[in-house]
Design an enzyme around this catalytic site. Structure first.
Site, PDB file in Angstrom:
ATOM      1  N   HIS A 177       0.846  -1.191   0.000  1.00 44.40           N
ATOM      2  CA  HIS A 177       0.000   0.000   0.000  1.00 44.40           C
ATOM      3  C   HIS A 177       0.880   1.239   0.000  1.00 44.40           C
ATOM      4  O   HIS A 177       1.846   1.323   0.756  1.00 44.40           O
ATOM      5  CB  HIS A 177      -0.904   0.004   1.241  1.00 44.40           C
ATOM      6  CG  HIS A 177      -1.632   1.301   1.462  1.00 44.40           C
ATOM      7  ND1 HIS A 177      -1.438   2.095   2.569  1.00 44.40           N
ATOM      8  CD2 HIS A 177      -2.538   1.951   0.694  1.00 44.40           C
ATOM      9  CE1 HIS A 177      -2.199   3.168   2.482  1.00 44.40           C
ATOM     10  NE2 HIS A 177      -2.885   3.105   1.361  1.00 44.40           N
ATOM     11  N   SER A 178       0.560   2.192  -0.876  1.00 43.56           N
ATOM     12  CA  SER A 178       1.245   3.483  -0.887  1.00 43.56           C
ATOM     13  C   SER A 178       2.753   3.296  -1.055  1.00 43.56           C
ATOM     14  O   SER A 178       3.201   2.657  -2.005  1.00 43.56           O
ATOM     15  CB  SER A 178       0.893   4.245   0.399  1.00 43.56           C
ATOM     16  OG  SER A 178       1.249   5.598   0.327  1.00 43.56           O
ATOM     17  N   PHE A 179       3.557   3.805  -0.137  1.00 42.24           N
ATOM     18  CA  PHE A 179       5.009   3.669  -0.236  1.00 42.24           C
ATOM     19  C   PHE A 179       5.445   2.203  -0.222  1.00 42.24           C
ATOM     20  O   PHE A 179       6.434   1.822  -0.838  1.00 42.24           O
ATOM     21  CB  PHE A 179       5.671   4.426   0.909  1.00 42.24           C
ATOM     22  CG  PHE A 179       7.169   4.319   0.933  1.00 42.24           C
ATOM     23  CD1 PHE A 179       7.930   4.749  -0.140  1.00 42.24           C
ATOM     24  CD2 PHE A 179       7.828   3.782   2.032  1.00 42.24           C
ATOM     25  CE1 PHE A 179       9.320   4.654  -0.123  1.00 42.24           C
ATOM     26  CE2 PHE A 179       9.205   3.685   2.062  1.00 42.24           C
ATOM     27  CZ  PHE A 179       9.957   4.116   0.979  1.00 42.24           C
ATOM     28  N   SER A 194      -1.079   2.804  -5.290  1.00 41.56           N
ATOM     29  CA  SER A 194       0.362   2.985  -5.298  1.00 41.56           C
ATOM     30  C   SER A 194       0.891   2.766  -6.703  1.00 41.56           C
ATOM     31  O   SER A 194       0.188   2.235  -7.564  1.00 41.56           O
ATOM     32  CB  SER A 194       1.012   1.982  -4.331  1.00 41.56           C
ATOM     33  OG  SER A 194       2.410   2.064  -4.375  1.00 41.56           O
ATOM     34  N   HIS A 249      -7.482   6.919  -0.102  1.00 40.10           N
ATOM     35  CA  HIS A 249      -6.168   6.284  -0.102  1.00 40.10           C
ATOM     36  C   HIS A 249      -6.116   5.014   0.750  1.00 40.10           C
ATOM     37  O   HIS A 249      -5.336   4.114   0.466  1.00 40.10           O
ATOM     38  CB  HIS A 249      -5.138   7.297   0.395  1.00 40.10           C
ATOM     39  CG  HIS A 249      -3.717   6.844   0.276  1.00 40.10           C
ATOM     40  ND1 HIS A 249      -3.186   6.343  -0.901  1.00 40.10           N
ATOM     41  CD2 HIS A 249      -2.701   6.805   1.183  1.00 40.10           C
ATOM     42  CE1 HIS A 249      -1.915   6.032  -0.713  1.00 40.10           C
ATOM     43  NE2 HIS A 249      -1.598   6.296   0.529  1.00 40.10           N
TER      44      HIS A 249
END
Length: 269
Positions: A63-65, A89, A242
């Site tokens: 997820h994300s980074f 992402s 997000h």
């Protein structure tokens, strides 16, 4: 599917805290949480995913980074990853000015770490409610219930309140990011052997920021993934923000579950 165990992986600077879910007989899926989040980020999603998938390699879900870390790993060690799942992402971070900025980024990150290591300032003690409201203020995509879930693992109880568990050295994002040019991003994508699923939140970070350059880089990244990976790339956009994997775990689990079992996922909206 309950928690199997809590694990600590020894590294030269301390340890990495991890947790394991599900059967040891199933296909291993390594999950990487977002920047400054923790493993509780997946507590709502993991129990909804299928078990007992027996393949020879492992899959990565980030997820994300965490998705960016997973993407870079998958291109550096392509033979180890069979499936790559990106939750709001991208597998690589692009910067159109990366050639001019890279040395500045590295210097700032190193100076940040040195300042923290030289400081003996103790961690701040904050009351539970103040800690929660502070987290929600900085992460507007988080709901209160999900915020409490992250703080369960992300804080430690002391006599007068809570302190954050995280290593303060990672609070400078550039410390862990390698910005790529468009050319290098294309080369890294060509190295991927994995099947890739990108689940984009309709109101995720790329939409909230509304920066024209960010939008252009997002579209460029998706176009490269499609052109290079062809049938090995699947893209789905779903309503939500997000933290879709925490706020809408059932919907995300259906898409991820189908992908893990080799099925076609729903077409992009």
């Amino acid at each position: 599917m309950g928690l199997l165990s809590e694990l600590k992986l020894a590294v030269p600077w301390g340890h990495i805290a991890t947790k394991a879910w599900g059967s040891l007989k199933g296909h291993p899926v390594l999950c990487l949480h977002g920047w400054l989040d923790n493993a509780n980020s997946f507590d709502r999603l993991i129990p909804l995913l299928p078990q007992a998938l027996k393949w020879n390699r492992f899959s990565l879900m980030g997820h994300s980074f965490g998705g960016t870390v997973a993407g870079m790993f998958s291109s550096v060690f392509p033979e180890m990853v069979d499936k790559l799942i990106l939750l709001d992402s991208l597998p690589f971070i692009l910067d159109i000015n990366e050639v001019n900025n890279v040395l500045t980024y590295k210097r700032q990150a190193i100076e940040h770490v040195l300042q923290l290591e030289a400081s003996q300032k103790p961690s701040m003690v904050i009351g539970p409610e103040e800690m929660l409201q502070g987290l929600l203020k900085k992460n507007t995509h988080l709901g209160e219930e999900c915020g409490k879930l992250l703080l369960q693992r992300g804080t430690k109880q002391v006599a007068s309140g809570l302190v954050l568990n995280r290593d303060r050295r990672i609070s400078w994002l550039e410390l862990g990011i390698d910005y790529l040019s468009r050319e290098l991003m294309q080369l890294a994508t060509q190295k991927l052997q994995a099947h890739v699923l990108l689940i984009k939140a309709a109101h995720g970070l790329s939409n909230v920021r509304k920066d024209q350059t960010d939008q252009e880089l997002l579209l460029f990244s998706i176009s490269v993934l499609r052109a290079v990976l062809k049938e090995r790339f699947q893209f789905v956009e779903i309503p939500g923000n997000h933290y879709i994997h925490m706020n809408k775990p059932q919907q995300v689990a259906e898409i991820v579950g189908a992908f893990l079992q080799g099925q076609e996922v729903a077409p992009a909206s």
